[in-house]
Motif scaffolding. Sequence first.
Motif, PDB file in Angstrom:
ATOM      1  N   PHE A   1      35.640 111.557  12.434  1.00 17.71           N
ATOM      2  CA  PHE A   1      34.690 111.810  13.515  1.00 17.71           C
ATOM      3  C   PHE A   1      33.335 111.241  13.124  1.00 17.71           C
ATOM      4  N   CYS A   2      32.510 111.031  14.161  1.00 15.81           N
ATOM      5  CA  CYS A   2      31.194 110.458  13.915  1.00 15.81           C
ATOM      6  C   CYS A   2      30.122 111.531  14.131  1.00 15.81           C
ATOM      7  N   ASP A   3      28.896 111.211  13.812  1.00 18.26           N
ATOM      8  CA  ASP A   3      27.806 112.183  13.953  1.00 18.26           C
ATOM      9  C   ASP A   3      27.586 112.591  15.405  1.00 18.26           C
ATOM     10  N   TRP A   4      27.761 111.637  16.329  1.00 20.18           N
ATOM     11  CA  TRP A   4      27.595 111.993  17.743  1.00 20.18           C
ATOM     12  C   TRP A   4      28.589 113.093  18.121  1.00 20.18           C
ATOM     13  N   GLU A   5      29.835 112.919  17.695  1.00 19.39           N
ATOM     14  CA  GLU A   5      30.881 113.893  18.024  1.00 19.39           C
ATOM     15  C   GLU A   5      30.597 115.235  17.360  1.00 19.39           C
ATOM     16  N   PHE A   6      30.123 115.195  16.116  1.00 16.87           N
ATOM     17  CA  PHE A   6      29.811 116.449  15.423  1.00 16.87           C
ATOM     18  C   PHE A   6      28.698 117.200  16.160  1.00 16.87           C
TER      19      PHE A   6
ATOM     20  N   ASP B   1      34.931 113.485  23.919  1.00 20.08           N
ATOM     21  CA  ASP B   1      34.906 112.100  24.398  1.00 20.08           C
ATOM     22  C   ASP B   1      33.608 111.457  23.924  1.00 20.08           C
ATOM     23  N   CYS B   2      33.747 110.457  23.072  1.00 21.32           N
ATOM     24  CA  CYS B   2      32.580 109.845  22.442  1.00 21.32           C
ATOM     25  C   CYS B   2      32.225 108.541  23.162  1.00 21.32           C
ATOM     26  N   PRO B   3      30.932 108.295  23.418  1.00 27.67           N
ATOM     27  CA  PRO B   3      30.541 107.032  24.080  1.00 27.67           C
ATOM     28  C   PRO B   3      30.896 105.802  23.240  1.00 27.67           C
ATOM     29  N   ILE B   4      31.029 105.971  21.928  1.00 27.11           N
ATOM     30  CA  ILE B   4      31.334 104.822  21.057  1.00 27.11           C
ATOM     31  C   ILE B   4      32.834 104.737  20.774  1.00 27.11           C
ATOM     32  N   HIS B   5      33.447 105.891  20.409  1.00 29.22           N
ATOM     33  CA  HIS B   5      34.825 105.873  19.931  1.00 29.22           C
ATOM     34  C   HIS B   5      35.874 106.284  20.958  1.00 29.22           C
ATOM     35  N   GLY B   6      35.413 106.702  22.154  1.00 34.01           N
ATOM     36  CA  GLY B   6      36.359 107.025  23.215  1.00 34.01           C
ATOM     37  C   GLY B   6      36.927 108.426  23.118  1.00 34.01           C
TER      38      GLY B   6
HETATM   39 ZN    ZN Z   1      32.306 108.804  17.940  1.00 32.78          ZN
END
Ligand code: ZN
Length: 241
Positions: free
Chosen positions: A128-133, A109-114
């Motif tokens: 996927f984004c860097d936060w998720e990685f 669950d990403c704060p930006i992408h949900g």
């Molecule tokens: Zn994300």
Amino acid sequence: MDFRAAAKWMSHPEGERVYALILGRHSGIYPRRFRHLKNVPLIVDDARDAKDLRPYLVKYLPEGVYYDRNVYRSLDAARKTGLDYTRAWRSPLFLGQELAFDLDPENVDCPIHGDIEAKMRRHQGLSFCDWEFEEVRRQAVALYDELSEQWTRLAVVYSGRGFHVHVFDDDAFRLTRKERGRIAARFARRYAIDEWVTSGEMRLIRLPYSLHGMVSRIVVPLPRGDVPKFRYDDQRTVPRF
Ligand SMILES: [Zn+2]
């Protein structure tokens, strides 16, 4: 592909293994003459070890190479009796299944992408984004450390997107389906794992040292100590064509 390293990876425990190739399900890129095979796992059950995959990979140019975590006494016998690999649990040819945990960044669950549902709605289920990685990388370390309280032969693998944690202890190979289901449910409460992999429903997992064709990264086992700072542009994972 480092076939020798892959063969070594597959050498424990004793027994015979089935491989699977995915030609073009996600990438849409596959040899034209195999269009009818592009979405279905192509089963290879006559490879004596991972080195025998080479002619198959050269012929089919798959986007992904997997192995079935089931271990069999004899694939010759399995082929002769027409064993259905999806229902092999009760077969006398079935020796066990490698326990594995699959952590993918899209399940975080990403704060930006949900959450995964929000990403699927936007057709971003595979990006996927860097936060998720970084979150999935943190979870891989925590999961490895938690599993090491119970098991000793663990390996963590960069899967090309996220991470896999494999358990090679003999007693883990012999877990029943019920026990696996309980383990999967318990860990899914705290980790972004794919429950179907751990429960044994989904048996295929990427073969280490193969290429993840969608992201053009080599699937590589990592020392536990390398995981906290591992980046997906690490030289071990970038292919040299
Ligand atoms: Zn994300």
